[in-house]
Design a protein around this motif. Structure first.
Motif, PDB file in Angstrom:
ATOM      1  N   MET A 164       0.826  -1.197   0.000  1.00 39.71           N
ATOM      2  CA  MET A 164       0.000   0.000   0.000  1.00 39.71           C
ATOM      3  C   MET A 164       0.862   1.250   0.000  1.00 39.71           C
ATOM      4  N   LEU A 165       1.802   1.330   0.945  1.00 38.03           N
ATOM      5  CA  LEU A 165       2.666   2.506   1.042  1.00 38.03           C
ATOM      6  C   LEU A 165       3.571   2.613  -0.181  1.00 38.03           C
ATOM      7  N   LEU A 166       4.076   1.467  -0.648  1.00 40.15           N
ATOM      8  CA  LEU A 166       4.944   1.458  -1.814  1.00 40.15           C
ATOM      9  C   LEU A 166       4.192   1.924  -3.055  1.00 40.15           C
ATOM     10  N   THR A 167       2.936   1.528  -3.166  1.00 34.09           N
ATOM     11  CA  THR A 167       2.111   1.959  -4.290  1.00 34.09           C
ATOM     12  C   THR A 167       1.862   3.456  -4.222  1.00 34.09           C
ATOM     13  N   LEU A 168       1.610   3.967  -3.035  1.00 38.26           N
ATOM     14  CA  LEU A 168       1.400   5.406  -2.861  1.00 38.26           C
ATOM     15  C   LEU A 168       2.658   6.180  -3.201  1.00 38.26           C
ATOM     16  N   LEU A 169       3.812   5.676  -2.753  1.00 44.76           N
ATOM     17  CA  LEU A 169       5.080   6.338  -3.029  1.00 44.76           C
ATOM     18  C   LEU A 169       5.405   6.298  -4.514  1.00 44.76           C
ATOM     19  N   ALA A 170       5.121   5.192  -5.168  1.00 43.85           N
ATOM     20  CA  ALA A 170       5.360   5.085  -6.610  1.00 43.85           C
ATOM     21  C   ALA A 170       4.483   6.074  -7.371  1.00 43.85           C
ATOM     22  N   GLY A 171       3.245   6.237  -6.942  1.00 46.45           N
ATOM     23  CA  GLY A 171       2.364   7.204  -7.584  1.00 46.45           C
ATOM     24  C   GLY A 171       2.795   8.630  -7.311  1.00 46.45           C
ATOM     25  N   LEU A 172       3.345   8.872  -6.134  1.00 46.88           N
ATOM     26  CA  LEU A 172       3.781  10.214  -5.760  1.00 46.88           C
ATOM     27  C   LEU A 172       5.002  10.643  -6.556  1.00 46.88           C
ATOM     28  N   THR A 173       5.886   9.698  -6.843  1.00 48.70           N
ATOM     29  CA  THR A 173       7.108  10.038  -7.566  1.00 48.70           C
ATOM     30  C   THR A 173       6.940   9.990  -9.079  1.00 48.70           C
ATOM     31  N   ALA A 174       5.716   9.829  -9.533  1.00 54.61           N
ATOM     32  CA  ALA A 174       5.468   9.777 -10.976  1.00 54.61           C
ATOM     33  C   ALA A 174       5.531  11.159 -11.600  1.00 54.61           C
ATOM     34  N   THR A 175       5.341  12.195 -10.808  1.00 53.79           N
ATOM     35  CA  THR A 175       5.367  13.560 -11.346  1.00 53.79           C
ATOM     36  C   THR A 175       6.580  14.304 -10.785  1.00 53.79           C
ATOM     37  N   PRO A 176       7.063  15.298 -11.512  1.00 55.71           N
ATOM     38  CA  PRO A 176       8.200  16.078 -11.009  1.00 55.71           C
ATOM     39  C   PRO A 176       7.901  16.773  -9.676  1.00 55.71           C
ATOM     40  N   LEU A 177       6.692  17.244  -9.500  1.00 53.34           N
ATOM     41  CA  LEU A 177       6.325  17.906  -8.252  1.00 53.34           C
ATOM     42  C   LEU A 177       6.304  16.903  -7.099  1.00 53.34           C
ATOM     43  N   GLY A 178       5.863  15.694  -7.361  1.00 50.67           N
ATOM     44  CA  GLY A 178       5.877  14.643  -6.347  1.00 50.67           C
ATOM     45  C   GLY A 178       7.294  14.243  -5.984  1.00 50.67           C
ATOM     46  N   GLN A 179       8.160  14.183  -6.985  1.00 52.61           N
ATOM     47  CA  GLN A 179       9.561  13.872  -6.730  1.00 52.61           C
ATOM     48  C   GLN A 179      10.204  14.961  -5.879  1.00 52.61           C
ATOM     49  N   LEU A 180       9.871  16.205  -6.161  1.00 48.16           N
ATOM     50  CA  LEU A 180      10.395  17.318  -5.372  1.00 48.16           C
ATOM     51  C   LEU A 180       9.911  17.224  -3.931  1.00 48.16           C
ATOM     52  N   LEU A 181       8.643  16.869  -3.739  1.00 48.23           N
ATOM     53  CA  LEU A 181       8.097  16.724  -2.389  1.00 48.23           C
ATOM     54  C   LEU A 181       8.826  15.615  -1.622  1.00 48.23           C
TER      55      LEU A 181
END
Length: 60
Positions: free
Chosen positions: A1-18
Motif C-alpha cells: 500500500m505505502l509502496l504503491t502510494l510512493l510510486a504514484g507520488l514520484t510519478a510527477t516532477p512535483l511529487g519527486q520534489l516533495l
C-alpha cells in the motif's frame, strides 16, 4: 500500500520534489541533533583541558 502510494507520488516532477524535500528535512533534523551533541561534547572537552592546563601551570 505505502509502496504503491510512493510510486504514484514520484510519478510527477512535483511529487519527486516533495519526496526529496521530505528526505532533506529528515537529514537536516538528524544532523541538527548530532551537531547539538557535538557542541556540548566540544564545550566539555575545552573546559576539562583548560582546567588541566591551569593545574599544570600552578603545579598542583
Amino acid at each position: 500500500m505505502l509502496l504503491t502510494l510512493l510510486a504514484g507520488l514520484t510519478a510527477t516532477p512535483l511529487g519527486q520534489l516533495l519526496v526529496a524535500l521530505v528526505i532533506l528535512l529528515g537529514v537536516v533534523f538528524v544532523g541538527r541533533l548530532v551537531l547539538s551533541l557535538a557542541w556540548r561534547l566540544l564545550f566539555v572537552a575545552v573546559v576539562v583541558v583548560g582546567i588541566l592546563y591551569l593545574l599544570t601551570i600552578f603545579g598542583l
